[in-house]
Design a protein around this motif. Structure first.
Motif, PDB file in Angstrom:
ATOM      1  N   GLU A  43       0.822  -1.205   0.000  1.00  0.00           N
ATOM      2  CA  GLU A  43       0.000   0.000   0.000  1.00  0.00           C
ATOM      3  C   GLU A  43       0.858   1.259   0.000  1.00  0.00           C
ATOM      4  O   GLU A  43       0.475   2.286  -0.562  1.00  0.00           O
ATOM      5  CB  GLU A  43      -0.937  -0.018   1.206  1.00  0.00           C
ATOM      6  CG  GLU A  43      -2.019  -1.098   1.103  1.00  0.00           C
ATOM      7  CD  GLU A  43      -2.868  -1.207   2.351  1.00  0.00           C
ATOM      8  OE1 GLU A  43      -2.424  -0.693   3.408  1.00  0.00           O
ATOM      9  OE2 GLU A  43      -3.946  -1.824   2.290  1.00  0.00           O
ATOM     10  N   ARG A  44       2.031   1.178   0.615  1.00  0.00           N
ATOM     11  CA  ARG A  44       2.934   2.328   0.655  1.00  0.00           C
ATOM     12  C   ARG A  44       3.412   2.716  -0.740  1.00  0.00           C
ATOM     13  O   ARG A  44       3.580   3.898  -1.048  1.00  0.00           O
ATOM     14  CB  ARG A  44       4.120   2.006   1.553  1.00  0.00           C
ATOM     15  CG  ARG A  44       5.018   3.198   1.892  1.00  0.00           C
ATOM     16  CD  ARG A  44       6.205   2.737   2.723  1.00  0.00           C
ATOM     17  NE  ARG A  44       5.785   1.827   3.784  1.00  0.00           N
ATOM     18  CZ  ARG A  44       6.573   0.880   4.307  1.00  0.00           C
ATOM     19  NH1 ARG A  44       7.793   0.713   3.862  1.00  0.00           N
ATOM     20  NH2 ARG A  44       6.121   0.104   5.274  1.00  0.00           N
ATOM     21  N   TYR A  45       3.632   1.697  -1.586  1.00  0.00           N
ATOM     22  CA  TYR A  45       4.187   1.972  -2.913  1.00  0.00           C
ATOM     23  C   TYR A  45       3.136   1.971  -4.025  1.00  0.00           C
ATOM     24  O   TYR A  45       3.457   2.283  -5.166  1.00  0.00           O
ATOM     25  CB  TYR A  45       5.308   0.974  -3.219  1.00  0.00           C
ATOM     26  CG  TYR A  45       6.495   1.183  -2.312  1.00  0.00           C
ATOM     27  CD1 TYR A  45       7.377   2.231  -2.540  1.00  0.00           C
ATOM     28  CD2 TYR A  45       6.686   0.381  -1.195  1.00  0.00           C
ATOM     29  CE1 TYR A  45       8.443   2.462  -1.682  1.00  0.00           C
ATOM     30  CE2 TYR A  45       7.757   0.602  -0.333  1.00  0.00           C
ATOM     31  CZ  TYR A  45       8.621   1.641  -0.586  1.00  0.00           C
ATOM     32  OH  TYR A  45       9.674   1.881   0.277  1.00  0.00           O
ATOM     33  N   ASP A  46       1.899   1.639  -3.682  1.00  0.00           N
ATOM     34  CA  ASP A  46       0.799   1.784  -4.637  1.00  0.00           C
ATOM     35  C   ASP A  46       0.355   3.243  -4.582  1.00  0.00           C
ATOM     36  O   ASP A  46      -0.668   3.587  -3.991  1.00  0.00           O
ATOM     37  CB  ASP A  46      -0.345   0.833  -4.265  1.00  0.00           C
ATOM     38  CG  ASP A  46      -1.542   0.966  -5.192  1.00  0.00           C
ATOM     39  OD1 ASP A  46      -1.374   1.524  -6.303  1.00  0.00           O
ATOM     40  OD2 ASP A  46      -2.635   0.522  -4.800  1.00  0.00           O
ATOM     41  N   GLU A  47       1.144   4.118  -5.197  1.00  0.00           N
ATOM     42  CA  GLU A  47       1.004   5.550  -5.011  1.00  0.00           C
ATOM     43  C   GLU A  47      -0.344   6.100  -5.464  1.00  0.00           C
ATOM     44  O   GLU A  47      -0.857   7.062  -4.891  1.00  0.00           O
ATOM     45  CB  GLU A  47       2.146   6.275  -5.731  1.00  0.00           C
ATOM     46  CG  GLU A  47       3.511   5.962  -5.133  1.00  0.00           C
ATOM     47  CD  GLU A  47       4.647   6.623  -5.885  1.00  0.00           C
ATOM     48  OE1 GLU A  47       4.385   7.181  -6.971  1.00  0.00           O
ATOM     49  OE2 GLU A  47       5.786   6.589  -5.382  1.00  0.00           O
ATOM     50  N   ASP A  48      -0.906   5.508  -6.518  1.00  0.00           N
ATOM     51  CA  ASP A  48      -2.203   5.996  -6.992  1.00  0.00           C
ATOM     52  C   ASP A  48      -3.372   5.217  -6.389  1.00  0.00           C
ATOM     53  O   ASP A  48      -4.527   5.429  -6.759  1.00  0.00           O
ATOM     54  CB  ASP A  48      -2.279   5.962  -8.514  1.00  0.00           C
ATOM     55  CG  ASP A  48      -1.925   4.592  -9.086  1.00  0.00           C
ATOM     56  OD1 ASP A  48      -1.811   3.634  -8.293  1.00  0.00           O
ATOM     57  OD2 ASP A  48      -1.739   4.490 -10.313  1.00  0.00           O
ATOM     58  N   SER A  49      -3.081   4.316  -5.469  1.00  0.00           N
ATOM     59  CA  SER A  49      -4.110   3.545  -4.738  1.00  0.00           C
ATOM     60  C   SER A  49      -5.109   2.854  -5.654  1.00  0.00           C
ATOM     61  O   SER A  49      -6.304   2.791  -5.358  1.00  0.00           O
ATOM     62  CB  SER A  49      -4.863   4.474  -3.761  1.00  0.00           C
ATOM     63  OG  SER A  49      -3.983   5.066  -2.839  1.00  0.00           O
TER      64      SER A  49
ATOM     65  N   ILE B  57       0.593  -2.330  -8.494  1.00  0.00           N
ATOM     66  CA  ILE B  57       1.867  -1.613  -8.560  1.00  0.00           C
ATOM     67  C   ILE B  57       2.392  -1.726  -9.981  1.00  0.00           C
ATOM     68  O   ILE B  57       2.592  -2.838 -10.490  1.00  0.00           O
ATOM     69  CB  ILE B  57       2.884  -2.197  -7.549  1.00  0.00           C
ATOM     70  CG1 ILE B  57       2.475  -1.804  -6.126  1.00  0.00           C
ATOM     71  CG2 ILE B  57       4.299  -1.720  -7.846  1.00  0.00           C
ATOM     72  CD1 ILE B  57       3.422  -2.297  -5.054  1.00  0.00           C
TER      73      ILE B  57
ATOM     74  N   GLU C 135       6.318   2.242 -10.008  1.00  0.00           N
ATOM     75  CA  GLU C 135       6.111   2.090  -8.561  1.00  0.00           C
ATOM     76  C   GLU C 135       6.961   0.942  -8.026  1.00  0.00           C
ATOM     77  O   GLU C 135       7.528   1.035  -6.930  1.00  0.00           O
ATOM     78  CB  GLU C 135       4.632   1.855  -8.273  1.00  0.00           C
ATOM     79  CG  GLU C 135       3.757   3.084  -8.528  1.00  0.00           C
ATOM     80  CD  GLU C 135       2.276   2.770  -8.481  1.00  0.00           C
ATOM     81  OE1 GLU C 135       1.491   3.693  -8.189  1.00  0.00           O
ATOM     82  OE2 GLU C 135       1.891   1.608  -8.736  1.00  0.00           O
TER      83      GLU C 135
ATOM     84  N   LYS D 183      10.603   2.047  -7.704  1.00  0.00           N
ATOM     85  CA  LYS D 183      10.803   2.867  -6.510  1.00  0.00           C
ATOM     86  C   LYS D 183      10.829   2.001  -5.252  1.00  0.00           C
ATOM     87  O   LYS D 183      11.631   2.230  -4.342  1.00  0.00           O
ATOM     88  CB  LYS D 183       9.693   3.916  -6.404  1.00  0.00           C
ATOM     89  CG  LYS D 183       9.764   5.006  -7.459  1.00  0.00           C
ATOM     90  CD  LYS D 183       8.612   5.987  -7.297  1.00  0.00           C
ATOM     91  CE  LYS D 183       8.634   7.047  -8.388  1.00  0.00           C
ATOM     92  NZ  LYS D 183       7.482   7.983  -8.272  1.00  0.00           N
ATOM     93  N   CYS D 184       9.938   1.006  -5.222  1.00  0.00           N
ATOM     94  CA  CYS D 184       9.870   0.103  -4.067  1.00  0.00           C
ATOM     95  C   CYS D 184      11.189  -0.636  -3.892  1.00  0.00           C
ATOM     96  O   CYS D 184      11.757  -0.670  -2.795  1.00  0.00           O
ATOM     97  CB  CYS D 184       8.721  -0.891  -4.254  1.00  0.00           C
ATOM     98  SG  CYS D 184       8.652  -2.184  -2.995  1.00  0.00           S
TER      99      CYS D 184
ATOM    100  N   THR E  94      14.020   1.666  -2.760  1.00  0.00           N
ATOM    101  CA  THR E  94      13.921   2.024  -1.339  1.00  0.00           C
ATOM    102  C   THR E  94      14.341   0.850  -0.452  1.00  0.00           C
ATOM    103  O   THR E  94      15.009   1.036   0.571  1.00  0.00           O
ATOM    104  CB  THR E  94      12.484   2.449  -0.990  1.00  0.00           C
ATOM    105  OG1 THR E  94      12.103   3.545  -1.827  1.00  0.00           O
ATOM    106  CG2 THR E  94      12.384   2.873   0.470  1.00  0.00           C
TER     107      THR E  94
END
Length: 248
Positions: free
Chosen positions: A86-92, A96, A100, A103-104, A107
């Protein structure tokens, strides 16, 4: 009939639960023609990692019952992975995408080549929707965890000890079935695993055969770790629980 001292029996509730779950296992993968295999080089690395785990001889599971009893711990680990997703599902939007995911992984400091990331993305996106859903994300991270061996513990990885512990337990569950430690499951191994702890309650042959066919999504006569992992997610029932929570 009295049981001999020291024997253990799967209680009826757990036995029924196990049978029901196995009966519906892996429908997610069977319902699509997109169950892609990993790139041969990645698949080879994955199998080699599983073989190393098998050769260590370390496994906390001794029966189907012992795996079922760990379902609460499995679910707790999956909830933590859900938080990462959920943290990396930026557009919700519930998936992913490639950016996304990149980026995950950056990080988490999980260093893979662009080709490796693309192959994992393609092989885990089983419904072909060009986005990694949560259950696919679990599989993808677990595959990465294994592919990063034998550098464990990973000093440069920020995956976290809790996630790694979850993936380690999943691998142990797979190795419980993988009796010869070759990184693949066959029907003979499944029969042995399902019956060895309770020889007086052997599963009928046709049932075991059916269950194996449900696991073997590409009908090659062997079950890969990826196929098993998709099955285990359904088996534990994590997604069903979350759907029920959302409907309350």
């Amino acid at each position: 009939m009295k049981e001999s001292p020291g024997t253990s029996r799967i209680c009826p509730a757990l036995k029924s639960f196990f049978s029901d779950k196995m009966g519906g296992i892996l429908h997610h993968c069977n319902g699509t023609s997109k169950c892609r295999r990993l790139d041969p080089k990645l698949e080879k690395k994955l199998v080699e990692s599983i073989k190393r785990r098998a050769s260590s001889g370390k496994n906390t599971f001794r029966s189907i019952n012992s795996i079922i009893m760990r379902f609460p711990q499995f679910k707790e680990g999956l909830r933590k992975i859900k938080g990462v997703f959920e943290r990396y599902d930026e557009d919700s939007n519930g998936t992913i995408d490639r950016e996304e995911l990149k980026k995950c992984l950056e990080t988490l400091q999980l260093h893979l080549t662009g080709k490796e990331i693309e192959d994992l993305f393609q092989s885990c996106d089983v419904d072909g929707e060009e986005g990694i859903q949560f259950n696919e994300f679990i599989v993808l991270l677990c595959l990465i965890y294994l592919l990063m061996e034998p550098s464990s513990p990973h000093p440069t990885s920020k995956m976290g000890s809790e996630l790694e512990a979850t993936f380690n337990t999943i691998v142990e569950a797979f190795l419980f079935f993988d009796k010869n430690g070759d990184g693949k499951l066959n029907r003979k191994e499944m029969v042995k695993a399902m019956n060895e702890a309770s020889p007086w309650e052997r599963s009928p042959g046709h049932i075991t055969k059916t269950r194996f066919k449900e696991l073997d999504s590409n009908k090659c006569g062997q079950v890969s770790f990826k196929e098993f992992l998709f099955a285990l997610i359904n088996w534990v029932g994590f997604e069903t629980d979350n759907e029920e929570e959302l409907s309350i």
